[in-house]
Design a protein around this motif. Structure first.
Motif: not given
Length: 55
Positions: A1-6, A11-16, A25-32
């Motif tokens: 699966m390919i995740w894309t960063k918003s 740099s401290t709060s990223c959504v992918e 599917l949406v996730r927090d990039s700090k907790r993949p």
């Protein structure tokens, strides 16, 4: 699966997001490996539209 960063995050709060068949599917990039929130395509598009209007 390919995740894309918003591009609307810093740099401290990223959504992918990823697009498996028929949903988003949406996730927090700090907790993949953490929780992933599934959204229907129309809900995702509504969220993206809201962010663009309010960014």
């Amino acid at each position: 699966m390919i995740w894309t960063k918003s591009t609307f995050t810093d740099s401290t709060s990223c959504v992918e997001w990823a697009r498996p068949a028929g949903s988003v599917l949406v996730r927090d990039s700090k907790r993949p490996a953490g929780a992933r929130m599934p959204l229907a395509e129309d809900a995702w598009q509504g969220f993206v539209d809201w962010v663009k209007r309010n960014a």
